[in-house]
Enzyme design. Structure first.
Site, PDB file in Angstrom:
ATOM      1  N   LYS A 267      -9.843  -4.463   9.250  1.00 30.57           N
ATOM      2  CA  LYS A 267      -8.863  -4.954   8.267  1.00 30.57           C
ATOM      3  C   LYS A 267      -7.515  -5.197   8.938  1.00 30.57           C
ATOM      4  O   LYS A 267      -6.924  -4.298   9.520  1.00 30.57           O
ATOM      5  CB  LYS A 267      -8.707  -3.927   7.143  1.00 30.57           C
ATOM      6  CG  LYS A 267      -7.581  -4.222   6.154  1.00 30.57           C
ATOM      7  CD  LYS A 267      -7.409  -3.059   5.182  1.00 30.57           C
ATOM      8  CE  LYS A 267      -6.157  -3.220   4.323  1.00 30.57           C
ATOM      9  NZ  LYS A 267      -5.936  -2.046   3.461  1.00 30.57           N
ATOM     10  N   ASP A 272       1.491  -4.842   3.630  1.00 37.66           N
ATOM     11  CA  ASP A 272       0.907  -4.767   2.298  1.00 37.66           C
ATOM     12  C   ASP A 272       1.922  -4.263   1.286  1.00 37.66           C
ATOM     13  O   ASP A 272       2.224  -3.074   1.226  1.00 37.66           O
ATOM     14  CB  ASP A 272      -0.318  -3.838   2.317  1.00 37.66           C
ATOM     15  CG  ASP A 272      -1.017  -3.781   0.964  1.00 37.66           C
ATOM     16  OD1 ASP A 272      -0.804  -4.707   0.153  1.00 37.66           O
ATOM     17  OD2 ASP A 272      -1.770  -2.823   0.732  1.00 37.66           O
ATOM     18  N   LYS A 279       3.408  -1.978  -4.865  1.00 36.65           N
ATOM     19  CA  LYS A 279       3.476  -0.554  -4.572  1.00 36.65           C
ATOM     20  C   LYS A 279       4.865  -0.002  -4.896  1.00 36.65           C
ATOM     21  O   LYS A 279       5.850  -0.756  -4.940  1.00 36.65           O
ATOM     22  CB  LYS A 279       3.208  -0.320  -3.075  1.00 36.65           C
ATOM     23  CG  LYS A 279       1.824  -0.687  -2.591  1.00 36.65           C
ATOM     24  CD  LYS A 279       1.715  -0.484  -1.085  1.00 36.65           C
ATOM     25  CE  LYS A 279       0.342  -0.861  -0.555  1.00 36.65           C
ATOM     26  NZ  LYS A 279      -0.699   0.063  -1.001  1.00 36.65           N
ATOM     27  N   ASP A 290      -1.044  -1.290   7.968  1.00 43.21           N
ATOM     28  CA  ASP A 290      -2.236  -1.686   7.231  1.00 43.21           C
ATOM     29  C   ASP A 290      -3.143  -2.625   8.022  1.00 43.21           C
ATOM     30  O   ASP A 290      -4.175  -3.059   7.520  1.00 43.21           O
ATOM     31  CB  ASP A 290      -1.849  -2.330   5.892  1.00 43.21           C
ATOM     32  CG  ASP A 290      -2.847  -2.029   4.788  1.00 43.21           C
ATOM     33  OD1 ASP A 290      -3.566  -1.008   4.901  1.00 43.21           O
ATOM     34  OD2 ASP A 290      -2.914  -2.793   3.822  1.00 43.21           O
ATOM     35  N   ASP A 349      -3.652  -4.837  -5.183  1.00 44.89           N
ATOM     36  CA  ASP A 349      -3.421  -3.871  -4.110  1.00 44.89           C
ATOM     37  C   ASP A 349      -4.732  -3.359  -3.518  1.00 44.89           C
ATOM     38  O   ASP A 349      -4.721  -2.591  -2.564  1.00 44.89           O
ATOM     39  CB  ASP A 349      -2.577  -2.697  -4.617  1.00 44.89           C
ATOM     40  CG  ASP A 349      -2.017  -1.843  -3.495  1.00 44.89           C
ATOM     41  OD1 ASP A 349      -1.881  -2.367  -2.373  1.00 44.89           O
ATOM     42  OD2 ASP A 349      -1.733  -0.652  -3.734  1.00 44.89           O
ATOM     43  N   GLU A 351      -6.747  -5.104  -1.761  1.00 49.07           N
ATOM     44  CA  GLU A 351      -6.943  -6.374  -1.049  1.00 49.07           C
ATOM     45  C   GLU A 351      -7.771  -6.239   0.216  1.00 49.07           C
ATOM     46  O   GLU A 351      -8.385  -7.202   0.669  1.00 49.07           O
ATOM     47  CB  GLU A 351      -5.577  -6.990  -0.713  1.00 49.07           C
ATOM     48  CG  GLU A 351      -4.904  -6.503   0.556  1.00 49.07           C
ATOM     49  CD  GLU A 351      -4.582  -5.014   0.576  1.00 49.07           C
ATOM     50  OE1 GLU A 351      -4.583  -4.426   1.666  1.00 49.07           O
ATOM     51  OE2 GLU A 351      -4.335  -4.427  -0.498  1.00 49.07           O
ATOM     52  N   ARG A 353     -10.574  -4.757   0.891  1.00 55.00           N
ATOM     53  CA  ARG A 353     -12.012  -5.004   0.725  1.00 55.00           C
ATOM     54  C   ARG A 353     -12.314  -6.488   0.554  1.00 55.00           C
ATOM     55  O   ARG A 353     -13.413  -6.942   0.879  1.00 55.00           O
ATOM     56  CB  ARG A 353     -12.532  -4.186  -0.458  1.00 55.00           C
ATOM     57  CG  ARG A 353     -11.963  -4.557  -1.804  1.00 55.00           C
ATOM     58  CD  ARG A 353     -12.114  -3.431  -2.815  1.00 55.00           C
ATOM     59  NE  ARG A 353     -11.229  -2.312  -2.510  1.00 55.00           N
ATOM     60  CZ  ARG A 353     -11.199  -1.167  -3.189  1.00 55.00           C
ATOM     61  NH1 ARG A 353     -12.025  -0.987  -4.208  1.00 55.00           N
ATOM     62  NH2 ARG A 353     -10.366  -0.197  -2.858  1.00 55.00           N
TER      63      ARG A 353
END
Length: 503
Positions: A267, A272, A279, A290, A349, A351, A353
Site C-alpha cells: 500500500k 492519508d 481524520k 501510510d 478513509d 482507502e 484496501r
C-alpha cells in the site's frame, strides 16, 4: 520533477581479528550466567577481560538486556573506554537479542570515530544489522543550524571482532547482514520523507531508480493508463488530489525451472487525510507513513535482486494521495475494482484496501504461487496487537509460515483469523461489496476478508497489517529508531529466502 534519493549511509562496518590502533571504544556483550557475569568474546580482549569485568561490576552492571554501562578501558587495551551492553541470560539470547544489543550500543556511540565489538562472536550478521540500524539517523531536511553536531553524529566505523576475518563464511554473513540493513534503511528513508517531497509520481520515480540500479525491469502506469486499464480503486482514491496516482511494477527474474514465483503488493498512500471521511487533526502528520507497506515492498524486491535469490519476484506498488476536494470520491459512491468487482465506498478513509485490491487482482493474473501484501491498513491492528506486533492473515498454512519466520527474525508478526461470520457484513445493498462493515468489531480481520475477495484461487496468500509497527511515534528502542522502522522488510525477505530454499 525531483528524483533525489534520500539514502541514509550507515556506519562503515568491517571484520577484524584484533583491536586496532585507531579504536576509540570497545563494545562488549555482557551475559547473566549462573555463575555470575560473563564478558562475550573475552578471549579477544588481549588478556584484559578480567579487568574489564571487574570494572563493570564495580559500577553496578547487571547484564540486563539492553543495559548500557560505560567504564574507562584498562591500560594497554588500545581504547579510551569500554561500553558493555546487556544480553540477559543464556535463555534470552537469540540473534535478535544480539541485534537489539548492537542497536542500543550504536546509539551510545554518537560522536565516536571507530568502535570495535565482540558481539560479532555471537552472530556476525545480527551484529552488523543492529549497529547499522541502531546508528540510523534521517537528517535530509535539517539545515546546518539544526543538523547533528559532531558529538551527536553517528559512529563512523564499526569493526566486528571474529576469530577468522578472512573466512568466506564470515565475509558472507557480513555482506548479507549489511545488505538487509541497507534495505531496511531504504524503507525507513522513504517513509520518513515528508509528503511534500514524496507524492505518487515522485515515489514512482524513486522506485524506478532503485529498481533499475538493481537490474530490475520497472514499469510505471500513470493516471491515464490506470483509467484506461480499469483500475477503479486506485483512480477512486487518488482523484481528490492534484497529484495523480501511479501503479509501479518491479520485476526480478532469478528463478530457475521448477522454482515458485512470488508477488509482493504494498500500500502506497503517500498521505492519508481520510478523504471526505476526514481524520481528526491530532496525529494526522503521522499519515506520512501510510506508504510504509509500499516502501517495504520496494526495498524487499531490490534486496532480492542484490542478493540474487533463486526465484522470480514481482512487486506491485499502487500509489495515491487521499485528499478531500471537489473531485474526491464520496461516501456512497460506487467504484469498479480492476477485474470487475463493484464496491460501495461507505468510508473514504478505508482507502488502502481499494488500491491493494486493484494491484492484487493484477498480480494474480500472472499466476504467482505466493502472494504477500503488506499495508498500514487498519487502526484496529494497533487495538488488537499494539504498536510493535504485525498481524498476519491469509491462507492458513502460509499465514502461519510467515508468522513463524517473522518471529524468528525479530519482527514478531502474529497469526490472526478471518472469521467467516464477518464476511456477510461486507455485503452492500447496491454493489458487490462494501469497503467497510457497519460496526467497529474485528476491523483488521474484516479488512483481510475484503482483500481475500481479490486473491485468485490456488494462490498461497499472506496479508501483513503493519499499521503500528511500521512507524514508531515514541522513543527509539533496540535497533529501531523514531519514525519509519522498515517493518516488514526483514520478514518478507526471509520468507522469500525460505520459499527459494523449500518451495
Amino acid at each position: 520533477m525531483s528524483t533525489q534519493q534520500s539514502r541514509t549511509l550507515g556506519p562503515e562496518i568491517a571484520l577484524a581479528g584484533a583491536i586496532g590502533a585507531k579504536t576509540d571504544v570497545v563494545v562488549v556483550g555482557l551475559i547473566k550466567a549462573d555463575d555470575g557475569l560473563q564478558v562475550v568474546g573475552g578471549s579477544l580482549l588481549n588478556d584484559h577481560a578480567a579487568a574489564v569485568l571487574l570494572a563493570l561490576k564495580a559500577v553496578g552492571a547487571t547484564g540486563r538486556a539492553e543495559q548500557i554501562t560505560r567504564v574507562p578501558a584498562p591500560a594497554g587495551l588500545g581504547a579510551t573506554s569500554v561500553v558493555a551492553v546487556g544480553l540477559g541470560t543464556d535463555d534470552e539470547r537469540s540473534p535478535d537479542s544480539v541485534r537489539r544489543a548492537a542497536g542500543v550500543a550504536a546509539r551510545s556511540l554518537s560522536g565516536t570515530d571507530t568502535a570495535t565489538t565482540t558481539l560479532s562472536t555471537l552472530d556476525i550478521g545480527a551484529s552488523a544489522e543492529g549497529f547499522y540500524l541502531g546508528a540510523y539517523q534521517f537528517s535530509e531536511f535539517k539545515s546546518a543550524k539544526s543538523a547533528p553536531k559532531e558529538d551527536a553524529a553517528p559512529v563512523r566505523r564499526i569493526e566486528l571482532l571474529v576469530d577468522s576475518p578472512r573466512s568466506s563464511d564470515a565475509k558472507s554473513a557480513l555482506a548479507r547482514g549489511l545488505a538487509i540493513a541497507e534495505a531496511v534503511a531504504t524503507a525507513r528513508d522513504l517513509v520518513n520523507t515528508p509528503p511534500s517531497h514524496l507524492f505518487p509520481a515522485e515515489f514512482a520515480d524513486r522506485a524506478k531508480t532503485l529498481g533499475t540500479e538493481a537490474g530490475l525491469a520497472v514499469q510505471i502506469l500513470d493516471e491515464k493508463a490506470l483509467e484506461k486499464g480499469g483500475y477503479g480503486g486506485i483512480i477512486g482514491v487518488g482523484k481528490g488530489s492534484s497529484r495523480p496516482p501511479r501503479l509501479v511494477r518491479m520485476t526480478y527474474k532469478g528463478g530457475k525451472r521448477g522454482k515458485p514465483s512470488v508477488a509482493l503488493v504494498g500500500k502506497g498512500i503517500t498521505f492519508d487525510t481520510g478523504g471526505i471521511s476526514i481524520k481528526p487533526a491530532a496525529g494526522m502528520e503521522n499519515m506520512t507513513s501510510d506508504m510504509a507497506g509500499a516502501a517495504a515492498v520496494v526495498a524487499t524486491v531490490v534486496l532480492a535482486a542484490k542478493l540474487k535469490l533463486p526465484l522470480d519476484v514481482t512487486a506491485w506498488v499502487p500509489m495515491a494521495e487521499n485528499m478531500p476536494s471537489a473531485t474526491a470520491q464520496r461516501p456512497g459512491d460506487v467504484l469498479t475494482q480492476y477485474g470487475g468487482t463493484t464496491v460501495e465506498v461507505i468510508n473514504t478513509d478505508a482507502e488502502g484496501r481499494l488500491v491493494l485490491a486493484d494491484a492484487m487482482v493484477r498480480a494474480c493474473e500472472e499466476n504467482p504461487d505466493y502472494l504477500i501484501d503488506t499495508a498500514t491498513l487498519t487502526g484496529a491492528q494497533t487495538v488488537a496487537l499494539g504498536n510493535r506486533t504485525p498481524g498476519v492473515m491469509g491462507t492458513e498454512v502460509f499465514r502461519d509460515r510467515v508468522a513463524v519466520i517473522s518471529q524468528t527474525v525479530g519482527e514478531d508478526a502474529w497469526p490472526m483469523p478471518m472469521p467467516k461470520e464477518l464476511r456477510a457484513d461486507l455485503d452492500s445493498k447496491v454493489a458487490d461489496l462494501a469497503n467497510v462493515t457497519n460496526h467497529r468489531y474485528g476491523g483488521m480481520l474484516a479488512a483481510a476478508l475484503y482483500l481475500k475477495e481479490f486473491v485468485a484461487e490456488g494462490v498461497q496468500w499472506a496479508h501483513i497489517d503493519v499499521a503500528g509497527p511500521a512507524y514508531n511515534t515514541s522513543g527509539p528502542h533496540g535497533y529501531t529508531s523514531k519514525g519509519g522502522t522498515g517493518v516488514p522488510v526483514r520478514t518478507m525477505f526471509s520468507v522469500l529466502e525460505d520459499i527459494a530454499e523449500n518451495g
